[in-house]
Design a protein around this motif. Structure first.
Motif, mmCIF file in Angstrom:
data_model
loop_
_atom_site.group_PDB
_atom_site.id
_atom_site.type_symbol
_atom_site.label_atom_id
_atom_site.label_comp_id
_atom_site.label_asym_id
_atom_site.label_seq_id
_atom_site.Cartn_x
_atom_site.Cartn_y
_atom_site.Cartn_z
ATOM 1 N N SER A 1 0.858 -1.185 0.000
ATOM 2 C CA SER A 1 0.000 0.000 0.000
ATOM 3 C C SER A 1 0.892 1.231 0.000
ATOM 4 O O SER A 1 1.877 1.289 0.737
ATOM 5 C CB SER A 1 -0.926 0.015 1.220
ATOM 6 N N GLY A 2 0.543 2.199 -0.841
ATOM 7 C CA GLY A 2 1.315 3.428 -0.912
ATOM 8 C C GLY A 2 1.604 3.817 -2.351
ATOM 9 O O GLY A 2 1.035 3.286 -3.312
ATOM 10 N N ARG A 3 2.510 4.782 -2.495
ATOM 11 C CA ARG A 3 2.904 5.287 -3.806
ATOM 12 C C ARG A 3 3.939 4.346 -4.411
ATOM 13 O O ARG A 3 5.004 4.112 -3.828
ATOM 14 C CB ARG A 3 3.486 6.679 -3.668
ATOM 15 N N VAL A 4 3.627 3.780 -5.586
ATOM 16 C CA VAL A 4 4.525 2.807 -6.211
ATOM 17 C C VAL A 4 4.728 3.198 -7.669
ATOM 18 O O VAL A 4 3.968 3.985 -8.242
ATOM 19 C CB VAL A 4 3.948 1.373 -6.115
ATOM 20 N N THR A 5 5.768 2.622 -8.259
ATOM 21 C CA THR A 5 6.089 2.832 -9.667
ATOM 22 C C THR A 5 5.872 1.533 -10.418
ATOM 23 O O THR A 5 6.430 0.492 -10.044
ATOM 24 C CB THR A 5 7.544 3.307 -9.834
ATOM 25 N N VAL A 6 5.076 1.594 -11.494
ATOM 26 C CA VAL A 6 4.740 0.406 -12.270
ATOM 27 C C VAL A 6 4.950 0.695 -13.744
ATOM 28 O O VAL A 6 4.940 1.846 -14.183
ATOM 29 C CB VAL A 6 3.282 -0.039 -12.014
ATOM 30 N N GLY A 7 5.142 -0.381 -14.526
ATOM 31 C CA GLY A 7 5.249 -0.266 -15.974
ATOM 32 C C GLY A 7 3.880 -0.368 -16.624
ATOM 33 O O GLY A 7 2.972 -1.028 -16.112
ATOM 34 N N ILE A 8 3.731 0.273 -17.777
ATOM 35 C CA ILE A 8 2.453 0.321 -18.485
ATOM 36 C C ILE A 8 2.509 -0.642 -19.658
ATOM 37 O O ILE A 8 3.440 -0.599 -20.474
ATOM 38 C CB ILE A 8 2.148 1.751 -18.979
ATOM 39 N N ARG A 9 1.511 -1.534 -19.733
ATOM 40 C CA ARG A 9 1.414 -2.493 -20.836
ATOM 41 C C ARG A 9 0.003 -2.490 -21.397
ATOM 42 O O ARG A 9 -0.974 -2.294 -20.670
ATOM 43 C CB ARG A 9 1.755 -3.904 -20.348
#
Length: 307
Positions: free
Chosen positions: A124-132
């Motif tokens: 839970s929280g601010r995370v960085t993810v890749g977009i697909r």
């Protein structure tokens, strides 16, 4: 002698059985252009991965509109990904960088990274993810990789340590102190109880001690502080001018029998149950005379247990 077929007529280098095993069929080969193999989504959706699927919410900003997502915990992924149609991603949500990845279709690609707010059981929280644009598995909107799950593991361990330390107390022993040690029961290595008292020989490290166990096969053993208890000796008591040790008394031992009211049993006729007067028996011996073992109970209680 051949070490492969165990024949004495040849050696391993000239073994015919080994040559036939390693022989490869020969056929005519024609070259063709590489064909792009499309990724076919799973027809069963995420049914086969139900043990690794959880539900959560994502949003672009803290306090913004939350969108429910199905999250797949992928233990083989080093990066987390999200579908591009879940949220209205823009330049404001982008972190300004991309990463090269290999995995979807075993092709190399560059994936842009965006920041989102994630709420789930693991992270839970601010995370960085890749977009697909799509995933090989239907019904999944977000793939949770190891970089987020492992980072949350450290914080979870820290919280567990804080909860444990609230009731934990620091214990220190000195050489010569008497302690009770949690040791296996002789003849039953899968069971253990506190034995002793034993003396502390020396301290090794912050939490380990060498304990002397002269009555066992190993005369000394290394024990962690969690396996040790302080042994408190009781001082002798004086009764009628005679000094007695609390653990060994020359006086007769009295046992009381508590009877429930309105049982109709005379106190003078009350007798101790054999379950009190005799020691621990094996299950087979106790079941043979179970009613006798329950003679200290009233009739309705015995009936409930024997029913």
């Amino acid at each position: 002698m051949c070490f492969y077929c165990k024949e004495r007529r040849h050696i391993l280098r000239s073994c015919p059985a080994l040559k036939n095993k390693n022989a490869k069929p020969v056929a005519l080969v024609s070259t063709q252009k590489a064909l792009a193999i499309p990724v076919v989504p799973e027809t069963d959706g995420c049914r086969n991965y139900s043990a690794f699927v959880m539900h959560g919410f994502v949003s672009l900003e803290d306090g913004g509109s939350k969108v429910p997502v199905s999250i797949l915990r992928d233990t083989g992924a080093s990066q987390s990904f999200i579908l591009d149609n879940v949220l209205p991603f823009c330049e404001k949500s982008s972190v300004g960088s991309s990463i090269p990845v290999v995995g979807f279709g075993m092709d190399g690609m560059v994936v842009p990274l965006h920041a989102v707010d994630l709420e789930s059981e693991l992270v839970s929280g601010r995370v960085t993810v890749g977009i697909r644009p799509c995933f090989p598995i239907e019904g999944v909107s977000l793939i949770l990789g190891n970089e987020l799950a492992m980072g949350n593991l450290a914080s979870a361990q820290s919280r567990m340590k804080d909860w444990f330390d609230r009731k934990a107390s620091s214990r220190n022993f000195s050489p010569g102190d008497k302690v009770l040690v949690l040791l296996p029961i002789p003849g039953s290595s899968l069971q253990a109880w506190y034995s002793g008292p034993y003396q502390v020989v020396k301290k090794v490290g912050e939490r380990d001690y060498v304990i002397g166990t002269p009555d066992r096969r190993r005369k000394t053993r290394l024990c962690h502080v969690n396996m040790m208890k302080q042994y408190h000796e009781q001082e002798p008591v004086e009764v009628d001018g005679e000094e007695l040790c609390p653990s060994v008394s020359s006086k007769p031992v009295l046992a009381a029998v508590v009877l429930p009211p309105d049982t109709g049993v005379d106190v003078g006729e009350a007798r101790l149950s054999v379950a009190v007067t005799q020691g621990k028996l094996c299950n087979s011996e106790a079941l043979e005379s179970l009613p006798l073992r329950l003679s200290h109970l009233i009739e309705c209680q015995r009936g409930d247990l024997l029913a």
